[in-house]
Design an enzyme around this catalytic site. Sequence first.
Site, PDB file in Angstrom:
ATOM      1  N   ARG A  43     -25.398  57.262 122.779  1.00  0.00           N
ATOM      2  CA  ARG A  43     -23.991  57.592 122.269  1.00  0.00           C
ATOM      3  C   ARG A  43     -23.127  58.572 122.889  1.00  0.00           C
ATOM      4  O   ARG A  43     -21.951  58.600 122.997  1.00  0.00           O
ATOM      5  CB  ARG A  43     -24.265  58.315 120.767  1.00  0.00           C
ATOM      6  CG  ARG A  43     -23.086  58.694 120.165  1.00  0.00           C
ATOM      7  CD  ARG A  43     -23.342  59.011 118.599  1.00  0.00           C
ATOM      8  NE  ARG A  43     -22.272  59.653 117.880  1.00  0.00           N
ATOM      9  CZ  ARG A  43     -22.204  60.971 117.339  1.00  0.00           C
ATOM     10  NH1 ARG A  43     -23.394  61.603 117.517  1.00  0.00           N
ATOM     11  NH2 ARG A  43     -21.100  61.617 116.919  1.00  0.00           N
ATOM     12  N   HIS A  47     -19.532  57.949 124.276  1.00  0.00           N
ATOM     13  CA  HIS A  47     -18.324  59.087 124.170  1.00  0.00           C
ATOM     14  C   HIS A  47     -17.597  59.545 125.181  1.00  0.00           C
ATOM     15  O   HIS A  47     -16.474  60.123 125.144  1.00  0.00           O
ATOM     16  CB  HIS A  47     -18.645  60.061 122.978  1.00  0.00           C
ATOM     17  CG  HIS A  47     -18.941  59.409 121.340  1.00  0.00           C
ATOM     18  ND1 HIS A  47     -18.592  60.149 120.327  1.00  0.00           N
ATOM     19  CD2 HIS A  47     -18.944  58.303 121.015  1.00  0.00           C
ATOM     20  CE1 HIS A  47     -18.618  59.479 119.364  1.00  0.00           C
ATOM     21  NE2 HIS A  47     -18.898  58.090 119.715  1.00  0.00           N
ATOM     22  N   TRP A 187     -29.045  51.340 110.809  1.00  0.00           N
ATOM     23  CA  TRP A 187     -28.568  50.108 110.617  1.00  0.00           C
ATOM     24  C   TRP A 187     -29.633  49.069 110.702  1.00  0.00           C
ATOM     25  O   TRP A 187     -29.363  47.868 110.142  1.00  0.00           O
ATOM     26  CB  TRP A 187     -27.507  49.790 111.732  1.00  0.00           C
ATOM     27  CG  TRP A 187     -26.485  50.452 111.852  1.00  0.00           C
ATOM     28  CD1 TRP A 187     -25.081  50.027 111.239  1.00  0.00           C
ATOM     29  CD2 TRP A 187     -25.984  51.744 112.270  1.00  0.00           C
ATOM     30  NE1 TRP A 187     -24.110  51.008 111.509  1.00  0.00           N
ATOM     31  CE2 TRP A 187     -24.692  51.999 112.180  1.00  0.00           C
ATOM     32  CE3 TRP A 187     -26.745  52.746 113.012  1.00  0.00           C
ATOM     33  CZ2 TRP A 187     -24.234  53.175 112.710  1.00  0.00           C
ATOM     34  CZ3 TRP A 187     -26.233  53.850 113.655  1.00  0.00           C
ATOM     35  CH2 TRP A 187     -24.871  54.213 113.442  1.00  0.00           C
TER      36      TRP A 187
END
Length: 291
Positions: A43, A47, A187
Amino acid sequence: GVSENKVPDKPKVIDYQKIYNQIADILEDNDYDDGSYGPILVRLAWHASGTYDKNTNTGGSDGSTMRFSPESDHGANAGLKTARDKLEVIKLANPGITYADLWSLGGVTAIQEMGGPIIPWIPGRKDAEDGSKCTVDGLLPDASKTSNHLREIFGRMGFNDREIVALAGAHALGRCHPDRSGYSGPWTTSPTLFTNDFYIELLKKKWQEKKWKGPKQYVDKETGELMMLPSDLALIQDKKLKPYVEEYAKDEELFFKDFSAAFHKLQELGLTRTGEETVYRFKRTSDEEVK
Ligand code: CCH
């Protein structure tokens, strides 16, 4: 013994595979609740690079501007300090690597070590001196929105429909943290393994709105343990995106190939290359003994 003083300094060659191995070594340190730093490192790399704007050639992973306020405080980056701080030990041991390269290499290492594809990687990112080149807020995707928004945001970076769906498969990894994004849950059932399970779950499970005070999200009807963001469900609500979800659910090899290309492209956004650069393909630590 004077003669050796005349030997010019060898240019400092950085051993990136060694740094890869050092990052691999700290992924499962037990000072972090989630079992692996892998997902949050992915992540961070995403980002840092997903701020790119092809129209103005601004943003992207060059500069590592997320070290500075206001970018470090952007809502989308909540929690990423954990990843930046963890990589600090690697930076101390390897002062020659820039933060910008280290964050990018961190993402690549994490993906490969969690069982994902080899991601070709090129160093050369520089660190900005201060926060004057920080990106504006709102450049990263908003999880409460759907396919038009995804096309707008990823289109600005230069990605097409197929690449949007391929990159979204990274949500096989990690989870949402209520104290970071406000959303909650993983998820997939294997959040520290890079697989095509995100697409499989998305198609297979019945998704219903979670009954809670938090932001609108979905949980699977059967167990209530898995989650989807509105922006994830958008991938099967949109007629043009859904066929790619179906392809990747059926064919993990194709997903790995497309994900590798798209993640490499993401890491290169905004960088000027001559084509002469060394392209690294790192060996997974688990492959080391294999001949
Ligand atoms: Fe993501 N992501 N992401 N994402 N993401 C979150 C977590 C992860 C969106 C929203 C969220 C990509 C695309 C999107 C990862 C990789 C990628 C969270 C929870 C939200 C919200 C953050 C939290 O609470 O900790 C949206 C919207 C999009 C739109 O496309 C792409 C692209 C990638 C990488 C290629 C990973 C990995 C995580 C798990 C992080 C962790 O700490 O477990």
